[in-house]
Write an enzyme that holds these catalytic residues in place. Structure first.
Site, PDB file in Angstrom:
ATOM      1  CG  PHE A  70      -2.066  -0.978   1.015  1.00  0.00           C
ATOM      2  CD1 PHE A  70      -3.198  -0.611   0.310  1.00  0.00           C
ATOM      3  CD2 PHE A  70      -1.977  -2.276   1.494  1.00  0.00           C
ATOM      4  CE1 PHE A  70      -4.222  -1.514   0.090  1.00  0.00           C
ATOM      5  CE2 PHE A  70      -2.999  -3.188   1.283  1.00  0.00           C
ATOM      6  CZ  PHE A  70      -4.125  -2.808   0.584  1.00  0.00           C
ATOM      7  CD  GLU A  90     -11.840  -8.517   9.344  1.00  0.00           C
ATOM      8  OE1 GLU A  90     -12.411  -7.438   9.241  1.00  0.00           O
ATOM      9  OE2 GLU A  90     -10.813  -8.800   8.721  1.00  0.00           O
TER      10      GLU A  90
HETATM   11  C1  FAD Z   1      -4.570 -10.379   7.082  1.00  0.00           C
HETATM   12  C2  FAD Z   1      -4.415  -8.891   7.183  1.00  0.00           C
HETATM   13  C3  FAD Z   1      -5.539  -8.085   7.181  1.00  0.00           C
HETATM   14  C4  FAD Z   1      -5.402  -6.697   7.272  1.00  0.00           C
HETATM   15  N1  FAD Z   1      -6.544  -5.925   7.256  1.00  0.00           N
HETATM   16  C5  FAD Z   1      -6.443  -4.593   7.303  1.00  0.00           C
HETATM   17  C6  FAD Z   1      -7.594  -3.763   7.238  1.00  0.00           C
HETATM   18  O1  FAD Z   1      -8.726  -4.269   7.133  1.00  0.00           O
HETATM   19  N2  FAD Z   1      -7.428  -2.411   7.279  1.00  0.00           N
HETATM   20  C7  FAD Z   1      -6.190  -1.838   7.392  1.00  0.00           C
HETATM   21  O2  FAD Z   1      -6.091  -0.617   7.424  1.00  0.00           O
HETATM   22  N3  FAD Z   1      -5.074  -2.591   7.481  1.00  0.00           N
HETATM   23  C8  FAD Z   1      -5.167  -3.948   7.425  1.00  0.00           C
HETATM   24  N4  FAD Z   1      -4.033  -4.719   7.496  1.00  0.00           N
HETATM   25  C9  FAD Z   1      -2.723  -4.055   7.659  1.00  0.00           C
HETATM   26  C10 FAD Z   1      -2.212  -3.552   6.317  1.00  0.00           C
HETATM   27  O3  FAD Z   1      -2.124  -4.622   5.401  1.00  0.00           O
HETATM   28  C11 FAD Z   1      -0.848  -2.909   6.473  1.00  0.00           C
HETATM   29  O4  FAD Z   1      -0.888  -1.912   7.451  1.00  0.00           O
HETATM   30  C12 FAD Z   1      -0.399  -2.296   5.151  1.00  0.00           C
HETATM   31  O5  FAD Z   1      -0.323  -3.289   4.152  1.00  0.00           O
HETATM   32  C13 FAD Z   1       0.968  -1.602   5.318  1.00  0.00           C
HETATM   33  O6  FAD Z   1       1.423  -1.140   4.084  1.00  0.00           O
HETATM   34  P1  FAD Z   1       2.988  -1.202   3.748  1.00  0.00           P
HETATM   35  O7  FAD Z   1       3.148  -0.575   2.411  1.00  0.00           O
HETATM   36  O8  FAD Z   1       3.761  -0.699   4.888  1.00  0.00           O
HETATM   37  O9  FAD Z   1       3.298  -2.766   3.660  1.00  0.00           O
HETATM   38  P2  FAD Z   1       2.694  -3.883   2.708  1.00  0.00           P
HETATM   39  O10 FAD Z   1       1.422  -3.457   2.092  1.00  0.00           O
HETATM   40  O11 FAD Z   1       2.690  -5.135   3.517  1.00  0.00           O
HETATM   41  O12 FAD Z   1       3.783  -4.011   1.555  1.00  0.00           O
HETATM   42  C14 FAD Z   1       5.090  -4.399   1.832  1.00  0.00           C
HETATM   43  C15 FAD Z   1       5.693  -4.939   0.548  1.00  0.00           C
HETATM   44  O13 FAD Z   1       7.100  -5.069   0.736  1.00  0.00           O
HETATM   45  C16 FAD Z   1       7.534  -6.259   0.132  1.00  0.00           C
HETATM   46  N5  FAD Z   1       8.783  -6.685   0.770  1.00  0.00           N
HETATM   47  C17 FAD Z   1       8.994  -6.939   2.086  1.00  0.00           C
HETATM   48  N6  FAD Z   1      10.281  -7.306   2.277  1.00  0.00           N
HETATM   49  C18 FAD Z   1      10.885  -7.290   1.066  1.00  0.00           C
HETATM   50  C19 FAD Z   1      12.212  -7.572   0.615  1.00  0.00           C
HETATM   51  N7  FAD Z   1      13.167  -7.977   1.446  1.00  0.00           N
HETATM   52  N8  FAD Z   1      12.482  -7.446  -0.695  1.00  0.00           N
HETATM   53  C20 FAD Z   1      11.526  -7.059  -1.574  1.00  0.00           C
HETATM   54  N9  FAD Z   1      10.253  -6.766  -1.200  1.00  0.00           N
HETATM   55  C21 FAD Z   1       9.938  -6.878   0.106  1.00  0.00           C
HETATM   56  C22 FAD Z   1       6.386  -7.228   0.379  1.00  0.00           C
HETATM   57  O14 FAD Z   1       6.406  -8.303  -0.558  1.00  0.00           O
HETATM   58  C23 FAD Z   1       5.172  -6.327   0.201  1.00  0.00           C
HETATM   59  O15 FAD Z   1       4.690  -6.341  -1.124  1.00  0.00           O
HETATM   60  C24 FAD Z   1      -4.131  -6.109   7.380  1.00  0.00           C
HETATM   61  C25 FAD Z   1      -3.000  -6.925   7.388  1.00  0.00           C
HETATM   62  C26 FAD Z   1      -3.136  -8.302   7.274  1.00  0.00           C
HETATM   63  C27 FAD Z   1      -1.916  -9.175   7.265  1.00  0.00           C
END
Ligand code: FAD
Length: 427
Positions: free
Chosen positions: A8, A164
Protein backbone atom coordinates in the site's frame (compact mmCIF):
# COMPACT_ATOMS: atom_id res chain seq x y z
CA UNK A 1 13.89 7.08 -6.68
CA UNK A 2 14.05 3.44 -5.59
CA UNK A 3 11.02 2.18 -3.69
CA UNK A 4 11.30 -1.07 -1.71
CA UNK A 5 7.90 -2.77 -1.49
CA UNK A 6 4.89 -2.64 -3.80
CA UNK A 7 2.32 -2.82 -1.02
CA UNK A 8 0.00 0.00 0.00
CA UNK A 9 2.78 2.43 0.84
CA UNK A 10 5.16 1.69 -2.05
CA UNK A 11 2.53 1.58 -4.78
CA UNK A 12 0.90 4.79 -3.55
CA UNK A 13 4.29 6.54 -3.47
CA UNK A 14 5.07 5.41 -7.05
CA UNK A 15 1.71 6.69 -8.24
CA UNK A 16 2.10 9.99 -6.39
CA UNK A 17 5.46 10.54 -8.11
CA UNK A 18 4.01 10.09 -11.62
CA UNK A 19 4.42 13.77 -12.51
CA UNK A 20 7.71 14.33 -10.69
CA UNK A 21 10.88 14.77 -12.76
CA UNK A 22 12.33 11.49 -11.47
CA UNK A 23 12.74 7.88 -12.57
CA UNK A 24 11.00 5.51 -10.19
CA UNK A 25 12.07 1.90 -9.68
CA UNK A 26 9.76 -0.26 -7.60
CA UNK A 27 11.31 -3.46 -6.18
CA UNK A 28 9.32 -6.27 -4.58
CA UNK A 29 9.95 -9.96 -3.92
CA UNK A 30 6.43 -10.74 -5.16
CA UNK A 31 5.15 -9.71 -8.58
CA UNK A 32 1.77 -8.67 -7.20
CA UNK A 33 0.15 -6.12 -4.92
CA UNK A 34 -1.97 -7.78 -2.23
CA UNK A 35 -5.24 -6.39 -0.83
CA UNK A 36 -4.70 -7.72 2.71
CA UNK A 37 -8.13 -6.88 4.21
CA UNK A 38 -9.69 -9.72 2.21
CA UNK A 39 -6.91 -12.28 2.72
CA UNK A 40 -8.98 -14.07 5.35
CA UNK A 41 -11.61 -14.68 2.64
CA UNK A 42 -9.02 -16.57 0.58
CA UNK A 43 -8.18 -18.63 3.67
CA UNK A 44 -11.87 -19.38 4.24
CA UNK A 45 -12.53 -20.38 0.61
CA UNK A 46 -14.73 -17.43 -0.33
CA UNK A 47 -12.38 -15.66 -2.75
CA UNK A 48 -9.61 -16.75 -5.12
CA UNK A 49 -6.11 -15.19 -4.98
CA UNK A 50 -6.61 -13.37 -8.29
CA UNK A 51 -9.49 -11.41 -6.80
CA UNK A 52 -7.40 -9.79 -4.08
CA UNK A 53 -4.02 -9.47 -5.80
CA UNK A 54 -2.95 -7.72 -9.01
CA UNK A 55 0.35 -7.91 -10.92
CA UNK A 56 2.43 -4.83 -10.11
CA UNK A 57 3.35 -4.44 -13.77
CA UNK A 58 -0.29 -4.07 -14.75
CA UNK A 59 -0.83 -1.49 -12.00
CA UNK A 60 2.12 0.55 -13.31
CA UNK A 61 0.94 0.50 -16.92
CA UNK A 62 0.56 4.07 -18.10
CA UNK A 63 3.14 5.42 -15.66
CA UNK A 64 5.88 6.63 -17.97
CA UNK A 65 8.48 7.25 -15.24
CA UNK A 66 7.98 4.02 -13.24
CA UNK A 67 9.35 0.49 -13.72
CA UNK A 68 9.21 -2.68 -11.67
CA UNK A 69 11.81 -5.31 -10.82
CA UNK A 70 11.12 -8.58 -9.06
CA UNK A 71 13.80 -9.18 -6.43
CA UNK A 72 14.34 -9.80 -2.75
CA UNK A 73 16.16 -6.93 -1.05
CA UNK A 74 19.04 -8.42 0.94
CA UNK A 75 20.85 -5.37 2.24
CA UNK A 76 20.94 -1.59 1.98
CA UNK A 77 24.17 0.38 1.86
CA UNK A 78 22.90 3.78 3.06
CA UNK A 79 26.37 5.36 2.99
CA UNK A 80 26.93 4.23 -0.61
CA UNK A 81 23.26 4.84 -1.58
CA UNK A 82 22.83 1.34 -2.94
CA UNK A 83 20.20 -1.38 -2.59
CA UNK A 84 21.49 -4.96 -2.86
CA UNK A 85 19.05 -7.63 -4.04
CA UNK A 86 19.32 -11.33 -4.84
CA UNK A 87 19.26 -10.37 -8.53
CA UNK A 88 21.68 -7.45 -8.56
CA UNK A 89 22.38 -3.99 -7.15
CA UNK A 90 20.76 -0.65 -7.81
CA UNK A 91 21.89 2.89 -6.91
CA UNK A 92 19.54 5.63 -5.79
CA UNK A 93 19.30 9.35 -5.15
CA UNK A 94 16.26 8.91 -2.94
CA UNK A 95 15.15 5.69 -1.26
CA UNK A 96 11.63 4.95 -0.01
CA UNK A 97 11.42 1.91 2.22
CA UNK A 98 7.88 0.52 2.34
CA UNK A 99 8.66 -3.12 3.15
CA UNK A 100 5.73 -3.63 5.55
CA UNK A 101 5.71 -6.11 8.39
CA UNK A 102 6.04 -9.82 9.12
CA UNK A 103 4.51 -12.30 11.54
CA UNK A 104 6.04 -12.20 15.00
CA UNK A 105 6.14 -15.46 16.95
CA UNK A 106 8.06 -13.74 19.76
CA UNK A 107 10.84 -16.33 19.54
CA UNK A 108 8.49 -19.21 20.38
CA UNK A 109 9.81 -22.11 18.28
CA UNK A 110 6.81 -24.39 18.63
CA UNK A 111 4.54 -21.60 17.38
CA UNK A 112 6.84 -20.73 14.49
CA UNK A 113 7.01 -24.37 13.42
CA UNK A 114 3.44 -25.49 13.97
CA UNK A 115 1.08 -22.52 13.86
CA UNK A 116 -0.14 -21.16 10.54
CA UNK A 117 0.34 -17.42 10.00
CA UNK A 118 -1.87 -15.22 7.82
CA UNK A 119 0.15 -12.38 6.38
CA UNK A 120 0.93 -13.34 2.80
CA UNK A 121 -1.09 -14.68 -0.10
CA UNK A 122 0.70 -18.05 -0.04
CA UNK A 123 -0.16 -18.36 3.64
CA UNK A 124 -3.84 -17.69 2.94
CA UNK A 125 -3.82 -20.50 0.37
CA UNK A 126 -1.87 -22.83 2.67
CA UNK A 127 -4.45 -22.22 5.39
CA UNK A 128 -7.35 -22.97 3.03
CA UNK A 129 -5.64 -26.21 1.91
CA UNK A 130 -4.89 -27.19 5.47
CA UNK A 131 -8.37 -26.66 6.91
CA UNK A 132 -10.13 -28.40 4.02
CA UNK A 133 -7.65 -31.29 4.28
CA UNK A 134 -8.32 -31.69 8.01
CA UNK A 135 -12.04 -31.98 7.34
CA UNK A 136 -11.43 -34.57 4.60
CA UNK A 137 -9.08 -36.50 6.90
CA UNK A 138 -11.72 -36.48 9.64
CA UNK A 139 -13.98 -38.60 7.39
CA UNK A 140 -11.45 -41.46 7.64
CA UNK A 141 -10.90 -41.15 11.38
CA UNK A 142 -12.79 -43.65 13.51
CA UNK A 143 -11.39 -42.53 16.87
CA UNK A 144 -13.72 -39.77 18.18
CA UNK A 145 -10.96 -37.95 20.11
CA UNK A 146 -8.68 -37.76 17.08
CA UNK A 147 -11.65 -36.81 14.89
CA UNK A 148 -12.56 -33.90 17.16
CA UNK A 149 -8.96 -32.73 17.08
CA UNK A 150 -9.09 -32.66 13.27
CA UNK A 151 -12.34 -30.71 13.43
CA UNK A 152 -11.13 -28.05 15.87
CA UNK A 153 -9.71 -24.76 14.64
CA UNK A 154 -7.89 -22.55 17.13
CA UNK A 155 -7.42 -18.94 16.06
CA UNK A 156 -4.92 -17.12 18.26
CA UNK A 157 -5.35 -13.33 18.56
CA UNK A 158 -8.55 -11.34 19.06
CA UNK A 159 -7.60 -8.41 16.81
CA UNK A 160 -9.46 -7.69 13.56
CA UNK A 161 -7.76 -10.53 11.60
CA UNK A 162 -8.47 -13.14 14.29
CA UNK A 163 -12.07 -12.01 14.75
CA UNK A 164 -12.75 -11.94 11.00
CA UNK A 165 -11.12 -15.31 10.43
CA UNK A 166 -12.91 -17.05 13.32
CA UNK A 167 -16.30 -15.76 12.07
CA UNK A 168 -15.49 -16.78 8.49
CA UNK A 169 -14.35 -20.31 9.43
CA UNK A 170 -17.44 -20.86 11.51
CA UNK A 171 -19.64 -19.88 8.56
CA UNK A 172 -17.60 -21.98 6.13
CA UNK A 173 -18.17 -25.03 8.31
CA UNK A 174 -21.71 -24.49 9.49
CA UNK A 175 -23.13 -23.20 6.23
CA UNK A 176 -21.06 -24.76 3.43
CA UNK A 177 -19.06 -27.79 4.59
CA UNK A 178 -22.08 -29.10 6.49
CA UNK A 179 -23.73 -29.67 3.11
CA UNK A 180 -20.58 -31.07 1.46
CA UNK A 181 -20.10 -33.58 4.27
CA UNK A 182 -23.56 -34.89 5.12
CA UNK A 183 -22.13 -37.22 7.79
CA UNK A 184 -20.40 -34.35 9.61
CA UNK A 185 -21.62 -34.05 13.20
CA UNK A 186 -21.59 -30.32 13.98
CA UNK A 187 -21.31 -31.13 17.68
CA UNK A 188 -17.79 -32.39 16.97
CA UNK A 189 -16.73 -29.13 15.28
CA UNK A 190 -15.18 -26.25 17.22
CA UNK A 191 -13.83 -22.85 16.27
CA UNK A 192 -12.05 -21.38 19.29
CA UNK A 193 -10.72 -17.84 19.44
CA UNK A 194 -7.87 -17.45 21.95
CA UNK A 195 -7.24 -13.92 23.18
CA UNK A 196 -4.45 -13.07 25.61
CA UNK A 197 -6.18 -10.10 27.25
CA UNK A 198 -9.75 -9.74 28.53
CA UNK A 199 -11.13 -8.08 25.41
CA UNK A 200 -11.41 -8.51 21.66
CA UNK A 201 -10.67 -5.68 19.20
CA UNK A 202 -8.78 -3.56 21.72
CA UNK A 203 -8.70 -0.51 19.44
CA UNK A 204 -12.52 -0.27 19.37
CA UNK A 205 -14.97 1.31 21.86
CA UNK A 206 -16.31 -1.00 24.56
CA UNK A 207 -19.85 -1.14 23.06
CA UNK A 208 -18.47 -2.36 19.74
CA UNK A 209 -16.19 -4.84 21.48
CA UNK A 210 -19.18 -6.35 23.26
CA UNK A 211 -21.14 -6.43 19.99
CA UNK A 212 -18.28 -8.33 18.35
CA UNK A 213 -18.16 -10.82 21.24
CA UNK A 214 -21.92 -11.42 21.01
CA UNK A 215 -21.89 -11.74 17.21
CA UNK A 216 -19.11 -14.35 17.33
CA UNK A 217 -20.89 -16.36 20.00
CA UNK A 218 -24.06 -16.34 17.88
CA UNK A 219 -21.95 -17.89 15.14
CA UNK A 220 -20.92 -20.61 17.61
CA UNK A 221 -17.35 -19.37 18.02
CA UNK A 222 -15.98 -20.13 21.50
CA UNK A 223 -13.98 -17.26 22.96
CA UNK A 224 -11.31 -17.89 25.58
CA UNK A 225 -10.02 -14.73 27.26
CA UNK A 226 -6.73 -14.41 29.20
CA UNK A 227 -5.54 -17.23 26.95
CA UNK A 228 -1.79 -16.84 26.47
CA UNK A 229 -0.45 -19.62 24.26
CA UNK A 230 2.70 -21.21 25.66
CA UNK A 231 3.24 -23.98 23.11
CA UNK A 232 1.74 -25.89 20.21
CA UNK A 233 2.78 -29.49 19.87
CA UNK A 234 1.31 -32.11 17.53
CA UNK A 235 -2.26 -30.92 17.85
CA UNK A 236 -2.11 -29.84 21.48
CA UNK A 237 -2.23 -26.16 22.41
CA UNK A 238 -1.03 -25.38 25.92
CA UNK A 239 -1.83 -22.08 27.61
CA UNK A 240 0.27 -20.29 30.22
CA UNK A 241 -2.40 -20.92 32.90
CA UNK A 242 -2.44 -24.67 32.24
CA UNK A 243 -5.54 -24.82 30.06
CA UNK A 244 -5.25 -27.12 27.03
CA UNK A 245 -6.98 -27.37 23.70
CA UNK A 246 -6.67 -30.17 21.17
CA UNK A 247 -6.65 -28.81 17.62
CA UNK A 248 -4.73 -29.76 14.49
CA UNK A 249 -5.31 -26.30 13.04
CA UNK A 250 -3.74 -23.43 14.97
CA UNK A 251 -3.71 -20.04 13.26
CA UNK A 252 -1.44 -17.34 14.65
CA UNK A 253 -2.63 -13.76 14.20
CA UNK A 254 -1.34 -12.43 17.50
CA UNK A 255 1.89 -10.69 16.58
CA UNK A 256 3.52 -8.54 13.94
CA UNK A 257 6.86 -6.82 13.67
CA UNK A 258 8.48 -4.68 11.02
CA UNK A 259 9.83 -6.52 7.96
CA UNK A 260 13.45 -7.65 7.98
CA UNK A 261 14.41 -4.75 5.70
CA UNK A 262 13.75 -2.35 8.60
CA UNK A 263 16.66 -3.91 10.50
CA UNK A 264 18.97 -2.98 7.60
CA UNK A 265 18.43 0.72 8.35
CA UNK A 266 18.78 0.98 12.07
CA UNK A 267 20.64 -0.56 14.97
CA UNK A 268 18.21 0.76 17.57
CA UNK A 269 14.71 0.07 16.27
CA UNK A 270 11.55 1.33 17.93
CA UNK A 271 8.68 -0.82 19.13
CA UNK A 272 7.99 -3.95 17.00
CA UNK A 273 11.32 -3.45 15.24
CA UNK A 274 10.03 -0.42 13.34
CA UNK A 275 12.46 2.25 12.12
CA UNK A 276 12.40 5.50 14.10
CA UNK A 277 12.12 8.39 11.67
CA UNK A 278 11.93 12.17 11.86
CA UNK A 279 8.43 13.73 11.81
CA UNK A 280 9.12 14.23 8.09
CA UNK A 281 9.48 10.41 7.70
CA UNK A 282 13.20 10.75 6.88
CA UNK A 283 15.92 8.63 8.41
CA UNK A 284 17.65 10.89 10.99
CA UNK A 285 21.20 10.58 9.61
CA UNK A 286 20.15 10.15 5.98
CA UNK A 287 17.50 12.62 4.81
CA UNK A 288 17.52 11.04 1.34
CA UNK A 289 15.96 7.88 2.87
CA UNK A 290 12.24 7.80 3.72
CA UNK A 291 10.59 4.99 5.68
CA UNK A 292 6.81 4.63 5.49
CA UNK A 293 3.98 2.25 6.41
CA UNK A 294 4.28 -0.67 8.82
CA UNK A 295 8.10 -0.49 8.74
CA UNK A 296 8.18 3.06 10.18
CA UNK A 297 7.70 4.10 13.80
CA UNK A 298 5.96 7.45 13.39
CA UNK A 299 4.69 9.35 16.40
CA UNK A 300 1.94 11.90 16.01
CA UNK A 301 0.96 13.88 19.13
CA UNK A 302 2.91 11.44 21.30
CA UNK A 303 1.21 8.33 19.90
CA UNK A 304 2.73 5.71 17.66
CA UNK A 305 0.66 5.35 14.50
CA UNK A 306 -0.84 1.85 14.05
CA UNK A 307 0.04 -0.57 11.25
CA UNK A 308 -2.87 0.26 8.97
CA UNK A 309 -3.48 0.92 5.28
CA UNK A 310 -4.59 4.56 5.62
CA UNK A 311 -1.41 5.30 7.58
CA UNK A 312 0.79 3.73 4.86
CA UNK A 313 -1.05 5.49 2.04
CA UNK A 314 -1.07 8.93 3.65
CA UNK A 315 2.60 8.62 4.53
CA UNK A 316 3.34 7.60 0.92
CA UNK A 317 1.64 10.70 -0.47
CA UNK A 318 3.44 12.87 2.04
CA UNK A 319 6.77 11.29 1.13
CA UNK A 320 6.16 11.93 -2.60
CA UNK A 321 5.39 15.59 -1.81
CA UNK A 322 8.59 15.79 0.24
CA UNK A 323 10.69 14.45 -2.64
CA UNK A 324 9.10 17.13 -4.87
CA UNK A 325 10.06 19.75 -2.28
CA UNK A 326 13.64 18.48 -1.99
CA UNK A 327 13.99 18.64 -5.78
CA UNK A 328 13.01 22.31 -5.53
CA UNK A 329 15.51 22.74 -2.69
CA UNK A 330 12.79 23.21 -0.09
CA UNK A 331 12.62 21.43 3.25
CA UNK A 332 10.05 18.63 3.80
CA UNK A 333 7.25 19.30 6.27
CA UNK A 334 6.14 17.19 9.24
CA UNK A 335 3.63 14.44 8.51
CA UNK A 336 0.07 14.84 9.84
CA UNK A 337 -2.33 11.89 10.03
CA UNK A 338 -6.08 12.13 9.34
CA UNK A 339 -7.76 9.11 10.96
CA UNK A 340 -10.58 7.83 8.73
CA UNK A 341 -11.72 5.24 11.33
CA UNK A 342 -11.55 1.48 11.77
CA UNK A 343 -13.84 -1.46 11.07
CA UNK A 344 -13.97 -5.24 11.32
CA UNK A 345 -16.47 -7.78 10.04
CA UNK A 346 -17.67 -10.86 11.87
CA UNK A 347 -19.20 -12.65 8.89
CA UNK A 348 -22.65 -12.59 7.35
CA UNK A 349 -24.71 -9.59 8.51
CA UNK A 350 -22.37 -8.52 11.29
CA UNK A 351 -19.56 -5.98 11.54
CA UNK A 352 -18.39 -3.14 13.77
CA UNK A 353 -17.33 0.27 12.48
CA UNK A 354 -15.91 3.27 14.35
CA UNK A 355 -15.76 6.28 12.07
CA UNK A 356 -15.18 9.60 13.86
CA UNK A 357 -18.20 10.06 16.16
CA UNK A 358 -20.20 7.36 14.31
CA UNK A 359 -20.49 3.87 15.82
CA UNK A 360 -22.13 1.10 13.80
CA UNK A 361 -22.65 -2.56 14.67
CA UNK A 362 -24.66 -5.47 13.25
CA UNK A 363 -26.25 -5.24 9.80
CA UNK A 364 -25.60 -1.51 9.29
CA UNK A 365 -21.94 -1.96 10.21
CA UNK A 366 -21.77 -4.88 7.79
CA UNK A 367 -23.25 -2.85 4.91
CA UNK A 368 -20.71 -0.10 5.60
CA UNK A 369 -17.88 -2.68 5.68
CA UNK A 370 -19.04 -4.19 2.37
CA UNK A 371 -19.21 -0.80 0.66
CA UNK A 372 -15.83 0.43 1.88
CA UNK A 373 -14.02 -2.79 0.98
CA UNK A 374 -15.63 -3.15 -2.40
CA UNK A 375 -14.71 0.41 -3.37
CA UNK A 376 -11.12 -0.19 -2.30
CA UNK A 377 -10.53 -3.51 -4.05
CA UNK A 378 -7.72 -2.76 -6.43
CA UNK A 379 -9.31 -2.92 -9.90
CA UNK A 380 -12.73 -2.67 -11.53
CA UNK A 381 -12.55 -6.29 -12.73
CA UNK A 382 -11.68 -7.63 -9.25
CA UNK A 383 -14.44 -5.49 -7.77
CA UNK A 384 -16.98 -7.08 -10.09
CA UNK A 385 -15.80 -10.65 -9.40
CA UNK A 386 -15.66 -10.05 -5.63
CA UNK A 387 -19.21 -8.65 -5.72
CA UNK A 388 -20.48 -11.70 -7.65
CA UNK A 389 -18.76 -14.09 -5.21
CA UNK A 390 -20.14 -12.27 -2.17
CA UNK A 391 -23.64 -12.24 -3.66
CA UNK A 392 -23.38 -15.95 -4.54
CA UNK A 393 -22.25 -16.81 -1.03
CA UNK A 394 -24.98 -14.64 0.52
CA UNK A 395 -27.85 -15.92 -1.61
CA UNK A 396 -26.91 -19.58 -2.10
CA UNK A 397 -24.84 -20.28 1.04
CA UNK A 398 -22.11 -21.59 -1.24
CA UNK A 399 -18.36 -20.99 -1.67
CA UNK A 400 -17.12 -22.17 -5.03
CA UNK A 401 -13.37 -22.07 -4.31
CA UNK A 402 -13.04 -24.75 -1.65
CA UNK A 403 -10.34 -26.54 -3.60
CA UNK A 404 -7.32 -28.25 -2.10
CA UNK A 405 -4.64 -27.23 -4.54
CA UNK A 406 -0.89 -27.04 -4.06
CA UNK A 407 1.77 -25.78 -6.43
CA UNK A 408 4.35 -28.44 -7.27
CA UNK A 409 7.83 -27.97 -8.65
CA UNK A 410 8.52 -29.83 -11.89
CA UNK A 411 9.47 -33.44 -11.14
CA UNK A 412 8.16 -33.33 -7.55
CA UNK A 413 6.08 -36.31 -6.57
CA UNK A 414 2.47 -36.23 -5.52
CA UNK A 415 1.21 -36.71 -1.99
CA UNK A 416 -2.22 -36.51 -0.49
CA UNK A 417 -2.42 -33.26 1.43
CA UNK A 418 -1.81 -32.62 4.29
CA UNK A 419 1.02 -31.81 4.86
CA UNK A 420 0.31 -28.32 3.63
CA UNK A 421 3.39 -26.54 2.45
CA UNK A 422 4.06 -23.53 4.60
CA UNK A 423 6.05 -20.80 2.99
CA UNK A 424 7.76 -18.99 5.78
CA UNK A 425 9.62 -15.74 5.78
CA UNK A 426 8.76 -14.65 9.28
CA UNK A 427 10.96 -15.13 12.30
C1 FAD B 1 -4.57 -10.38 7.08
C2 FAD B 1 -4.42 -8.89 7.18
C3 FAD B 1 -5.54 -8.08 7.18
C4 FAD B 1 -5.40 -6.70 7.27
N1 FAD B 1 -6.54 -5.92 7.26
C5 FAD B 1 -6.44 -4.59 7.30
C6 FAD B 1 -7.59 -3.76 7.24
O1 FAD B 1 -8.73 -4.27 7.13
N2 FAD B 1 -7.43 -2.41 7.28
C7 FAD B 1 -6.19 -1.84 7.39
O2 FAD B 1 -6.09 -0.62 7.42
N3 FAD B 1 -5.07 -2.59 7.48
C8 FAD B 1 -5.17 -3.95 7.42
N4 FAD B 1 -4.03 -4.72 7.50
C9 FAD B 1 -2.72 -4.06 7.66
C10 FAD B 1 -2.21 -3.55 6.32
O3 FAD B 1 -2.12 -4.62 5.40
C11 FAD B 1 -0.85 -2.91 6.47
O4 FAD B 1 -0.89 -1.91 7.45
C12 FAD B 1 -0.40 -2.30 5.15
O5 FAD B 1 -0.32 -3.29 4.15
C13 FAD B 1 0.97 -1.60 5.32
O6 FAD B 1 1.42 -1.14 4.08
P1 FAD B 1 2.99 -1.20 3.75
O7 FAD B 1 3.15 -0.58 2.41
O8 FAD B 1 3.76 -0.70 4.89
O9 FAD B 1 3.30 -2.77 3.66
P2 FAD B 1 2.69 -3.88 2.71
O10 FAD B 1 1.42 -3.46 2.09
O11 FAD B 1 2.69 -5.14 3.52
O12 FAD B 1 3.78 -4.01 1.55
C14 FAD B 1 5.09 -4.40 1.83
C15 FAD B 1 5.69 -4.94 0.55
O13 FAD B 1 7.10 -5.07 0.74
C16 FAD B 1 7.53 -6.26 0.13
N5 FAD B 1 8.78 -6.68 0.77
C17 FAD B 1 8.99 -6.94 2.09
N6 FAD B 1 10.28 -7.31 2.28
C18 FAD B 1 10.89 -7.29 1.07
C19 FAD B 1 12.21 -7.57 0.62
N7 FAD B 1 13.17 -7.98 1.45
N8 FAD B 1 12.48 -7.45 -0.70
C20 FAD B 1 11.53 -7.06 -1.57
N9 FAD B 1 10.25 -6.77 -1.20
C21 FAD B 1 9.94 -6.88 0.11
C22 FAD B 1 6.39 -7.23 0.38
O14 FAD B 1 6.41 -8.30 -0.56
C23 FAD B 1 5.17 -6.33 0.20
O15 FAD B 1 4.69 -6.34 -1.12
C24 FAD B 1 -4.13 -6.11 7.38
C25 FAD B 1 -3.00 -6.93 7.39
C26 FAD B 1 -3.14 -8.30 7.27
C27 FAD B 1 -1.92 -9.17 7.27
Amino acid sequence: VVIVGAGFGGLTAARALRRAPVDVLLVDRDNYHLFTPLLYQVASALLSPGEIARPVRSLLRGFRNATFRLANVESIDVAGRRVVTDRGEVDYHYLVVAAGSATNFFGNRSLAEQALPLKELGEGLALRNWVLSQFEASRWETDPVRRRRLLTIAVVGGGPTGVELAGAFSELIRIVLRRDLPDLDLNEVRVVLLEGSDTLLAAFDSGLRQAADAALRRKRVEIWYQALVRSVDGGLVELADGRRLEATTVVWTAGVRAAEVAGMLTESPGSQGRVRVRPTLQLPAHPEVFVIGDAAAVEVRGELLPMLIPVAMQEAKHCARSIHRLLMEREPEAFQYRDPGIMATIGRNAAVAQLGPVRLAGFLGWLMWLGVHLVNVISFRSRLVVLVNWAWDYLFYDRPVRLIVEARAPGAGRSTPPPASRRRRAG
